[in-house]
Design a protein around this motif. Structure first.
Motif, mmCIF file in Angstrom:
data_model
loop_
_atom_site.group_PDB
_atom_site.id
_atom_site.type_symbol
_atom_site.label_atom_id
_atom_site.label_comp_id
_atom_site.label_asym_id
_atom_site.label_seq_id
_atom_site.Cartn_x
_atom_site.Cartn_y
_atom_site.Cartn_z
ATOM 1 N N ASP A 167 0.835 -1.213 0.000
ATOM 2 C CA ASP A 167 0.000 0.000 0.000
ATOM 3 C C ASP A 167 0.860 1.249 0.000
ATOM 4 O O ASP A 167 0.573 2.225 -0.724
ATOM 5 C CB ASP A 167 -0.937 -0.004 1.219
ATOM 6 N N HIS A 168 1.905 1.242 0.839
ATOM 7 C CA HIS A 168 2.825 2.386 0.875
ATOM 8 C C HIS A 168 3.491 2.570 -0.483
ATOM 9 O O HIS A 168 3.685 3.697 -0.949
ATOM 10 C CB HIS A 168 3.903 2.166 1.944
ATOM 11 N N TYR A 169 3.872 1.439 -1.097
ATOM 12 C CA TYR A 169 4.578 1.494 -2.372
ATOM 13 C C TYR A 169 3.703 2.149 -3.443
ATOM 14 O O TYR A 169 4.141 3.035 -4.181
ATOM 15 C CB TYR A 169 4.974 0.085 -2.812
ATOM 16 N N LYS A 170 2.425 1.726 -3.475
ATOM 17 C CA LYS A 170 1.502 2.276 -4.465
ATOM 18 C C LYS A 170 1.292 3.775 -4.242
ATOM 19 O O LYS A 170 1.306 4.577 -5.185
ATOM 20 C CB LYS A 170 0.167 1.539 -4.375
ATOM 21 N N LYS A 171 1.148 4.151 -2.959
ATOM 22 C CA LYS A 171 0.940 5.564 -2.617
ATOM 23 C C LYS A 171 2.174 6.396 -2.956
ATOM 24 O O LYS A 171 2.070 7.488 -3.525
ATOM 25 C CB LYS A 171 0.622 5.689 -1.128
ATOM 26 N N GLY A 172 3.340 5.891 -2.615
ATOM 27 C CA GLY A 172 4.584 6.627 -2.860
ATOM 28 C C GLY A 172 4.857 6.817 -4.334
ATOM 29 O O GLY A 172 5.227 7.908 -4.776
ATOM 30 N N MET A 173 4.636 5.777 -5.131
ATOM 31 C CA MET A 173 4.943 5.861 -6.553
ATOM 32 C C MET A 173 3.981 6.768 -7.307
ATOM 33 O O MET A 173 4.320 7.295 -8.365
ATOM 34 C CB MET A 173 4.938 4.459 -7.170
ATOM 35 N N ALA A 174 2.786 6.974 -6.739
ATOM 36 C CA ALA A 174 1.799 7.841 -7.395
ATOM 37 C C ALA A 174 2.309 9.269 -7.521
ATOM 38 O O ALA A 174 1.990 9.978 -8.482
ATOM 39 C CB ALA A 174 0.487 7.805 -6.611
ATOM 40 N N ALA A 175 3.114 9.702 -6.539
ATOM 41 C CA ALA A 175 3.597 11.092 -6.553
ATOM 42 C C ALA A 175 5.108 11.188 -6.750
ATOM 43 O O ALA A 175 5.664 12.284 -6.804
ATOM 44 C CB ALA A 175 3.207 11.779 -5.235
ATOM 45 N N PHE A 176 5.779 10.035 -6.843
ATOM 46 C CA PHE A 176 7.247 10.038 -6.872
ATOM 47 C C PHE A 176 7.815 10.836 -8.035
ATOM 48 O O PHE A 176 8.685 11.681 -7.863
ATOM 49 C CB PHE A 176 7.757 8.589 -6.930
ATOM 50 N N LYS A 177 7.322 10.569 -9.223
ATOM 51 C CA LYS A 177 7.870 11.241 -10.405
ATOM 52 C C LYS A 177 7.808 12.750 -10.275
ATOM 53 O O LYS A 177 8.794 13.462 -10.427
ATOM 54 C CB LYS A 177 7.095 10.817 -11.651
#
Length: 496
Positions: A89-99
């Protein structure tokens, strides 16, 4: 304006000849480092006569360095936002805004990477006619990320051209994944398959590795040259008769110490070598001895046997040329260092004589090559011309390329014990040594690399981390202290 980094061509050449890895480490991967890496690769490929693949290799390395940089950025970004990479869940959330957030504020996150010591390390190495390239970063990859990468690799196998790849819809959650696809296509253009590329992970690092065998014709030519040199050893004399007689006495269970001592005493040079060895700082006698029987007892049968291998080899190969003198001086220094490393860092001292002689004989491949008949050198030079091999191929052999393999085969030819053969053959590649000889080979490797480190020929990053770990050596400071003590001890020994 950033200072231009200068490429040390001599250091690159020495790396290729010795098989010691060439390492470039950066924390932020600025443009000047990217350009420097390109230049180093260009020179490296020139020395191994593979300039034709330069553009392909540079693309692959730049792609993998960029991926390593992105992985490190991801770590600090997730950490700053209180997210765990291993949590789906953290991974999905983090990657959504990472770029948008991380790449939009790249300077901030690159500074965090540097502060946290997250590096990108490029390692180039020639070993057994294979060119290894590794890009390492000290952010261990998660299971989810590894699955994603291997999925991209699996899908990339079906593409035969970039056009094919562009016509397909690729996973866009972390970028199109085209970089990996193009990398595999580059390998195909070099006549290689995707087995030459792999992603590995340890507790501490993620490792992207390219394994590039040299073209078959060049490999066969190099193997021919190695075989030719080894075959020439048939023309060298066997060990001196007196050495063979002592060896027979040692192997005879009925022999007495006095018989062995008497036979040794018939050879003044061997006697001097024996007394010099037992009276050296290695054995730390409270009182010097000039009694041959006492010296034989102190060394023991294994010690005497090893002394004979060392003495016999030097008797056959030693000459008065400056090149040979320098080689033997280095060899004796490595022997001294190996003995003392093992004595101080290992509890079992039964192998002390083995590591000492292993250190002395580790470079016998180089020494043999410098001692072979001029006719053989001309034969090898003519072969290089006939096969249109670059002049550097002969020069590399003359400077010692493949010397560990050549030395190992010669040691076998002279019926050396397996432990000494392993020291000679694997002193530049200890991780490849047979497990039963790992400790002795590790020691000789360390002794040799410490001599090179002391001279400034290699740096801390070029040392085999696995060997350091097995000896409990964890920092550059630890090595500096250890090398300083070894150097002082060797200078005192020479002064006697």
């Amino acid at each position: 304006m950033a200072k231009e980094l200068l490429v040390d061509e001599e250091k690159i050449k020495k790396s290729i000849q010795s098989g010691i890895p060439l390492t470039i480490t950066t924390f932020t991967l600025p443009r000047e480092i990217e350009l420097y890496v390109e230049q180093v690769i260009t020179v490296f490929l020139k020395f191994i006569a593979q300039e034709k693949i330069k553009d392909y290799i540079i693309y692959c390395v730049q792609e993998l360095m960029g991926n390593a940089k992105k992985a490190n950025t991801k770590r600090v970004y997730f950490s700053e936002h209180g997210l765990e990479l291993s949590n789906p869940d953290h991974y999905k959330k983090g990657m959504a805004a990472f770029k948008e957030q991380a790449l939009g504020n790249a300077a901030h996150y690159l500074q965090l990477q540097k502060q946290q010591g997250l590096y990108i390390k490029v390692i180039l190495r020639m070993k057994n006619n294979i060119f290894y390239i590794e890009i390492r970063n000290n952010s261990a990859i998660t299971k989810t990320e590894l699955i994603r990468i291997h999925d991209k690799l699996a899908r990339s196998r079906k593409y035969n051209s970039l056009e094919d790849a562009l016509n397909q819809v690729l996973d866009d959650s972390e970028g199109a994944g085209l970089g990996i696809v193009i990398l595999i296509l580059m390998l195909k253009k070099m006549g290689l398959d995707d087995d030459c590329f792999d992603i590995l992970t340890t507790e501490k690092e993620t490792i992207a590795r390219l394994t590039l065998p040299l073209d078959k014709a060049r490999t066969e030519n190099i193997q021919y040259l190695s075989s030719t040199i080894v075959e020439s050893i048939n023309s060298l004399p066997q060990f001196p008769e007196n050495v063979l007689l002592v060896q027979r006495l040692i192997s005879d269970p009925k022999s007495k110490i006095t018989d062995i001592a008497q036979q040794i005493s018939m050879d003044p040079a061997l006697t001097a070598d024996l007394l010099r060895t037992v009276n050296s700082a290695l054995y730390m006698l409270t009182k010097k001895t000039d009694n041959i029987s006492d010296a034989v007892k102190m060394l023991g049968m294994q010690g005497i046997r090893n002394l004979l291998y060392s003495y016999g080899t030097q008797k056959l190969l030693k000459d008065d040329s400056q090149n040979q003198k320098a080689l033997w001086e280095h060899s004796h220094k490595v022997g001294f260092y190996a003995f003392n490393i093992f004595k101080n860092l290992r509890k079992d001292h039964t192998l002390l004589d083995d590591v000492f002689v292993g250190g002395i004989l580790h470079d016998m491949g180089k020494i043999v090559f410098s001692a072979v008949h001029p006719d053989l050198l001309q034969k090898i030079r003519n072969f290089c011309v006939e096969k249109s091999l670059p002049s550097s191929t002969f020069e590399d052999f003359a400077a010692g390329m493949n010397h560990a393999e050549i030395g190992g085969r010669i040691a076998e030819k002279w019926n050396f014990p397996d432990s000494l053969i392993a020291c000679v053959k694997y002193h530049h590649s200890p991780e490849s040594a047979p497990k039963e000889f790992q400790d002795i080979v590790d020691t000789v490797y360390l002794a040799n690399i410490f001599c090179l480190y002391e001279n400034g020929d290699v740096n801390f990053d070029q040392l085999e981390s696995g060997v350091l770990e097995r000896f409990g050596i964890t920092t550059k400071k630890h090595i500096d202290v250890l090398v300083g003590k070894l150097s002082e001890g060797f200078l005192r020994e020479k002064a006697k």
